[in-house]
Design a protein around this motif. Sequence first.
Motif, PDB file in Angstrom:
ATOM      1  N   VAL A 419      10.335  -2.023  12.988  1.00 57.79           N
ATOM      2  CA  VAL A 419      10.735  -2.061  11.582  1.00 57.79           C
ATOM      3  C   VAL A 419      10.125  -3.249  10.850  1.00 57.79           C
ATOM      4  O   VAL A 419       9.507  -3.100   9.785  1.00 57.79           O
ATOM      5  N   HIS A 420      10.271  -4.442  11.425  1.00 58.64           N
ATOM      6  CA  HIS A 420       9.927  -5.651  10.691  1.00 58.64           C
ATOM      7  C   HIS A 420       8.473  -6.086  10.835  1.00 58.64           C
ATOM      8  O   HIS A 420       8.030  -6.990  10.089  1.00 58.64           O
ATOM      9  N   HIS A 421       7.763  -5.500  11.750  1.00 55.45           N
ATOM     10  CA  HIS A 421       6.339  -5.857  11.877  1.00 55.45           C
ATOM     11  C   HIS A 421       5.460  -4.644  11.600  1.00 55.45           C
ATOM     12  O   HIS A 421       4.692  -4.638  10.648  1.00 55.45           O
ATOM     13  N   TYR A 422       5.613  -3.609  12.411  1.00 59.35           N
ATOM     14  CA  TYR A 422       4.744  -2.440  12.268  1.00 59.35           C
ATOM     15  C   TYR A 422       4.957  -1.737  10.930  1.00 59.35           C
ATOM     16  O   TYR A 422       4.014  -1.579  10.138  1.00 59.35           O
ATOM     17  N   LEU A 423       6.192  -1.293  10.648  1.00 57.11           N
ATOM     18  CA  LEU A 423       6.425  -0.560   9.404  1.00 57.11           C
ATOM     19  C   LEU A 423       6.165  -1.429   8.174  1.00 57.11           C
ATOM     20  O   LEU A 423       5.607  -0.953   7.175  1.00 57.11           O
ATOM     21  N   LEU A 636      10.738   8.820   7.340  1.00 54.29           N
ATOM     22  CA  LEU A 636      10.914   7.515   7.973  1.00 54.29           C
ATOM     23  C   LEU A 636      12.280   7.510   8.639  1.00 54.29           C
ATOM     24  O   LEU A 636      13.253   8.032   8.071  1.00 54.29           O
ATOM     25  N   PHE A 637      12.349   6.931   9.826  1.00 52.05           N
ATOM     26  CA  PHE A 637      13.655   6.840  10.493  1.00 52.05           C
ATOM     27  C   PHE A 637      13.668   5.617  11.386  1.00 52.05           C
ATOM     28  O   PHE A 637      12.704   5.312  12.086  1.00 52.05           O
ATOM     29  N   GLN A 638      14.781   4.910  11.346  1.00 51.59           N
ATOM     30  CA  GLN A 638      15.012   3.798  12.257  1.00 51.59           C
ATOM     31  C   GLN A 638      16.411   3.944  12.820  1.00 51.59           C
ATOM     32  O   GLN A 638      17.331   4.410  12.139  1.00 51.59           O
ATOM     33  N   THR A 639      16.571   3.594  14.104  1.00 46.09           N
ATOM     34  CA  THR A 639      17.877   3.793  14.742  1.00 46.09           C
ATOM     35  C   THR A 639      18.870   2.721  14.342  1.00 46.09           C
ATOM     36  O   THR A 639      20.081   2.937  14.406  1.00 46.09           O
ATOM     37  N   GLY A 640      18.355   1.552  13.929  1.00 47.40           N
ATOM     38  CA  GLY A 640      19.256   0.476  13.529  1.00 47.40           C
ATOM     39  C   GLY A 640      19.646   0.580  12.067  1.00 47.40           C
ATOM     40  O   GLY A 640      19.108   1.386  11.296  1.00 47.40           O
ATOM     41  N   ALA A 641      20.570  -0.256  11.663  1.00 44.33           N
ATOM     42  CA  ALA A 641      21.041  -0.257  10.283  1.00 44.33           C
ATOM     43  C   ALA A 641      19.947  -0.755   9.344  1.00 44.33           C
ATOM     44  O   ALA A 641      19.111  -1.586   9.706  1.00 44.33           O
ATOM     45  N   VAL A 642      19.954  -0.242   8.114  1.00 39.71           N
ATOM     46  CA  VAL A 642      18.996  -0.670   7.089  1.00 39.71           C
ATOM     47  C   VAL A 642      19.527  -1.941   6.431  1.00 39.71           C
ATOM     48  O   VAL A 642      20.701  -2.008   6.031  1.00 39.71           O
ATOM     49  N   GLU A 643      18.661  -2.933   6.327  1.00 41.31           N
ATOM     50  CA  GLU A 643      19.087  -4.202   5.767  1.00 41.31           C
ATOM     51  C   GLU A 643      19.319  -4.094   4.264  1.00 41.31           C
ATOM     52  O   GLU A 643      18.694  -3.284   3.568  1.00 41.31           O
ATOM     53  N   LEU A 694       9.576  -0.381   2.409  1.00 40.24           N
ATOM     54  CA  LEU A 694      10.622   0.339   3.137  1.00 40.24           C
ATOM     55  C   LEU A 694      11.892   0.449   2.295  1.00 40.24           C
ATOM     56  O   LEU A 694      12.980   0.709   2.824  1.00 40.24           O
ATOM     57  N   ASN A 695      11.756   0.293   1.009  1.00 37.88           N
ATOM     58  CA  ASN A 695      12.909   0.279   0.119  1.00 37.88           C
ATOM     59  C   ASN A 695      13.609   1.636   0.037  1.00 37.88           C
ATOM     60  O   ASN A 695      12.979   2.691   0.192  1.00 37.88           O
TER      61      ASN A 695
END
Length: 847
Positions: A419-423, A636-643, A694-695
């Motif tokens: 999430v924080h580097h690649y995406l 787009l999908f991430q398993t963790g919570a969105v900041e 990623l907004n």
Amino acid sequence: MELNEKLKQRFSAASLHRKLVFWYDNNPEREFEPIKSALASIGVKVWELTPKSVFTTKYQLEVLDPEQPYLIYSRHPKPDKLHNWLLDILLYSEEFSADDIAVLMQRLGIEQLAVRDLLEQHRSFFRSNERVSRLQKLLPNSPNQEQLVLGMLAVLTSTDSLYLPAIVRSVLLQGLDCSTNKAYQDIRKFFSEPVFWGLVRNHFGLIGDTITLEQLFRTLVVNHFQLELDFELSLRWNEQFTAYASTLANTCRIFIEDWKHAPEAVREVLNNYLAELQMEWDIGELLAEQPCELYQRCDTFPVTEVLFIQRLTVELEQETANVAHWNALLNIRRTRQWYSREPYAGLYRALEAALGFMDLANQFAALRAPVTGKAWVEQYTGHLHRIDRYYRLFMTAVLSSHTPERLQVLRERVENYYVHHYLVQVACWTDALLDAGLLENWPVPGVVQQQDFYQEYIDPLVRKSSERIFVIISDALRYEAGAELVGRLQKRLNAEVGLTPLQVALPSCTQLGMACLLPGDRLSIQDKSVLQDGFSTQGLDNRETVLQKREPLSRALKLQHLIALKYEEGQALLRNRRVVYLYHDVIDAIGDNQKSEQYTFRAVEDTLNELAGAVDKLVRTYAAVRIFITGDHGFLFQTGAVEALDKITAVSGQVLDGNRRFALGHNLSVPAGARKLSLAYLGLVEKAVIATGLNRFQVSGGARFVHGGAMPQEALVPVITYRQIRGQAKLEEQPYVNVRLATKERVITSYRFKATFFQEQKAEDSFLSRQLRAALYWDGERISNEITLTFDSREEPGRRYLEVIFSLREQPYLMGERCVLRMEDVSTARTRLYREEELELRIYNSF
């Protein structure tokens, strides 16, 4: 000749008077009913004579039934003449005696007189007709004494072969306590305990005068374990294992190896025994003292997998894992028994995905930003989509694992990097290209646009051929999932499968994407509905109408509906249809729901399975030749919570359609973290606002599964072209990778033979992976352990070697004699001989 037949023959012989035959049998446990049944069939009665029924017998034979032929059968010794009260009848009758052993030898087909003593010694075994019948089925023609002994043991242990290891395994399956093991107790009661142990001692090289089942099993396990270790045991462990030494260690190892490949229920007993020994001997402590490379081939105890998983997990967490080194180690572990069994299988799937993810992450660090839209598309479809795939595979394996907590730290690291580097980096590159011109002119030159799909792929086929064309549109099928599906479809026989990217209309949403995939010349929006040439594209009926405007013989159906139909019903729906659009909605249905979005990746896996099954059904049931598979948009999908930082103010204005990543309409506001997009390239007067980076807009609904923006995961979908080859060009079999023995010296000089196999082609595109079962044979008999090997490498030639070790049974081999390495292909349900390699035996025998 059978005993009953001899009796029947005695009564069928010519005689002037009725026949009375006395039989004083010396086998008190003979079954009586079969004799009665056999003689009753020829009208002869059987009368049982006992010491208390002498006068009743005399009265029956001479007064009550003086005409009927009788067999007078006694289980007691014949009395002397002075005390025989039936002597007068006996003098005018006949007497029958049976040589049971001779009859038994004849029944079993035994011709060697030397075997007679063995039968005499074990009369108790042969008193059961059931045991004799089972023995008769097991023995070959003219059996020798060794075969008879093994046959008797096989009967007593409920084994279906004369193979001593199989007999021993049957005994051990019933417990390791001699006093409660039924098979062992039957051997003691009906055969010979010393003979059994003599055979076992010789076969497995056991040392010591006394042995128990517990000691036997421990000896087998210890020798299997020690042979797989590449280090010397310390004094403490040596002392513990000395009591279980064997002179034939390889033979012990082969026994355990064969047991490990037995049916599951049989294997489970072994696993339970091993779990107890693992705890008693503290094997985990023993192995933890050594680098795992020194026991890389060992799989006696399941704790080996625990240690491998622990070490790889730590190295991945610390980002110190050497990918090539671990791939080589895992290649060896794949041939071991615990690797493919839970809970280890799920953990290994996760770790292998993490290893692939880490490898690609290292390569990603060296990439430069794409400077053109075409470079952006090629960079993602050529390389970056695999990072998304490995992330999905890793998270899917973790979430489905029996013990996901083991990978919690690694999961957090993978999630953080993804999430924080690649995406974030890909988002920066995408936003830069949007600002450089894609916002005003979204279509990338040289890339097929979604609104051109029908004209590019379908229309030319309709014009030049009469083939029926199937188009499957799977909602939210993104490019990386399509690439995986292509890999599965390429394994089908006589299939040509292609993959090209399709740039979806922006914003990447269902309404617009579905409309663009239909034929037409002019898009418009009315009452929140996207129209194609003035016709609504919402719902199956409207989409079918649009299709039929271009090709009258078209049909629009739900994919699941067609697949579920019976053949006749499906044929009725498809009759005379040229173009069939089939709609599939699993990923978007799960992901777009806040309550179920957490299962998005599981939905992707379900989608791939369903689409592969649908292709199979279309080809087999409806003779499909041309099939296209694509999607309306990605996600787009991430398993963790969105900041919270990724959540921005929602768009205001006249919003006709929208979600957390886009808004479409008139007079739209453009909050910070968003961009306005011209839709002139679609001929639309409406405008769109898309979230950049990623907004997500602060609107209702789930936040982890989103689409609508310009990220390549959202905006690039696959077009899978599938063609089934028929006629003269049809192949009888899809080519598999070729495998050959790469060991230079074709000479075996010890009981441990290292063989090197080479996979000649990559397992991709035109070649399928191959699975082989290999073992060494001498004079038609297997003399080594049997190993199942999978050749599915996609690496370069130098990394497509696989080393395995075969343990040969310790027995005298003639110097210079030839043996065969037999490889059987088990890639499909039908086992076939793949190849045999001849090897020379030059082992010094100390026997």
